[in-house]
Design a protein around this motif. Structure first.
Motif, PDB file in Angstrom:
ATOM      1  N   LYS A   1       0.861  -1.184   0.000  1.00 44.47           N
ATOM      2  CA  LYS A   1       0.000   0.000   0.000  1.00 44.47           C
ATOM      3  C   LYS A   1       0.894   1.229   0.000  1.00 44.47           C
ATOM      4  O   LYS A   1       1.859   1.289   0.757  1.00 44.47           O
TER       5      LYS A   1
ATOM      6  N   GLY B   1       0.639   5.579   0.012  1.00 38.87           N
ATOM      7  CA  GLY B   1      -0.256   6.705   0.254  1.00 38.87           C
ATOM      8  C   GLY B   1      -0.230   7.711  -0.869  1.00 38.87           C
ATOM      9  O   GLY B   1       0.817   8.009  -1.435  1.00 38.87           O
TER      10      GLY B   1
ATOM     11  N   SER C   1      -1.450  -1.022  -4.143  1.00 42.53           N
ATOM     12  CA  SER C   1      -2.747  -0.511  -3.735  1.00 42.53           C
ATOM     13  C   SER C   1      -2.552   0.937  -3.293  1.00 42.53           C
ATOM     14  O   SER C   1      -1.818   1.203  -2.345  1.00 42.53           O
ATOM     15  N   GLU C   2      -3.179   1.847  -4.023  1.00 39.49           N
ATOM     16  CA  GLU C   2      -3.090   3.272  -3.705  1.00 39.49           C
ATOM     17  C   GLU C   2      -4.118   3.610  -2.639  1.00 39.49           C
ATOM     18  O   GLU C   2      -5.284   3.296  -2.790  1.00 39.49           O
ATOM     19  N   VAL C   3      -3.682   4.247  -1.568  1.00 44.77           N
ATOM     20  CA  VAL C   3      -4.580   4.672  -0.502  1.00 44.77           C
ATOM     21  C   VAL C   3      -4.609   6.198  -0.496  1.00 44.77           C
ATOM     22  O   VAL C   3      -3.591   6.832  -0.220  1.00 44.77           O
TER      23      VAL C   3
ATOM     24  N   ILE D   1      -1.393   4.300   6.746  1.00 40.35           N
ATOM     25  CA  ILE D   1      -1.726   3.814   5.403  1.00 40.35           C
ATOM     26  C   ILE D   1      -1.853   2.298   5.399  1.00 40.35           C
ATOM     27  O   ILE D   1      -2.767   1.750   4.787  1.00 40.35           O
TER      28      ILE D   1
ATOM     29  N   ASN E   1      -5.222   1.136   6.629  1.00 45.93           N
ATOM     30  CA  ASN E   1      -6.396   1.517   5.816  1.00 45.93           C
ATOM     31  C   ASN E   1      -6.478   0.715   4.544  1.00 45.93           C
ATOM     32  O   ASN E   1      -5.605   0.165   4.055  1.00 45.93           O
TER      33      ASN E   1
END
Length: 125
Positions: A45, A47, A93-95, A122, A125
């Motif tokens: 992930k 951010g 996975s972009e948060v 991040i 989430n």
């Protein structure tokens, strides 16, 4: 891939992969295990900060000196990071970071708003 260095999350801290773990260099150049990577698919992930949130973001962080001075430079580094990670076989996975939730997380956990704290936020989430 072992020993490769990547800039992740805050794009300031240096990370590298060894086995199933992601390690991070701290300011004293010592290494600390940062996160376990999925054995089947290397997922990570990262951010993302919206352009319209940038000024507020810079005003609420405690490590301004280590962050890019403007959103355009940060976004360019972010896109470069995404490409490097994708080329290395990571599923990204972009948060999108919600400023209010980040502030609540820092206050609720009595943490300074630093790259390490944002990285923890991040990942949760």
């Amino acid at each position: 891939m072992n020993g490769s260095i990547f800039y992740i999350t805050c794009l300031i801290k240096k990370f590298y992969i060894r086995g199933d773990y992601l390690f991070r260099f701290n300011r004293l150049k010592t290494v600390r295990r940062h996160a376990k990577i999925s054995a089947k698919v290397k997922k990570i992930k990262i951010g993302y900060y919206n352009r319209e949130d940038w000024d507020r973001f810079i005003n609420i962080i405690d490590d301004k000196e280590s962050m890019h001075s403007n959103w355009e430079d940060w976004n360019q580094a972010f896109n470069k990071l995404k490409a490097e990670l994708a080329n290395s076989g990571f599923e990204i996975s972009e948060v999108v970071v919600d400023m209010e939730k980040l502030i609540e997380y820092c206050k609720g956990n009595r943490l300074k708003n630093t790259g390490a704290t944002r990285s923890q936020f991040i990942q949760k989430n």
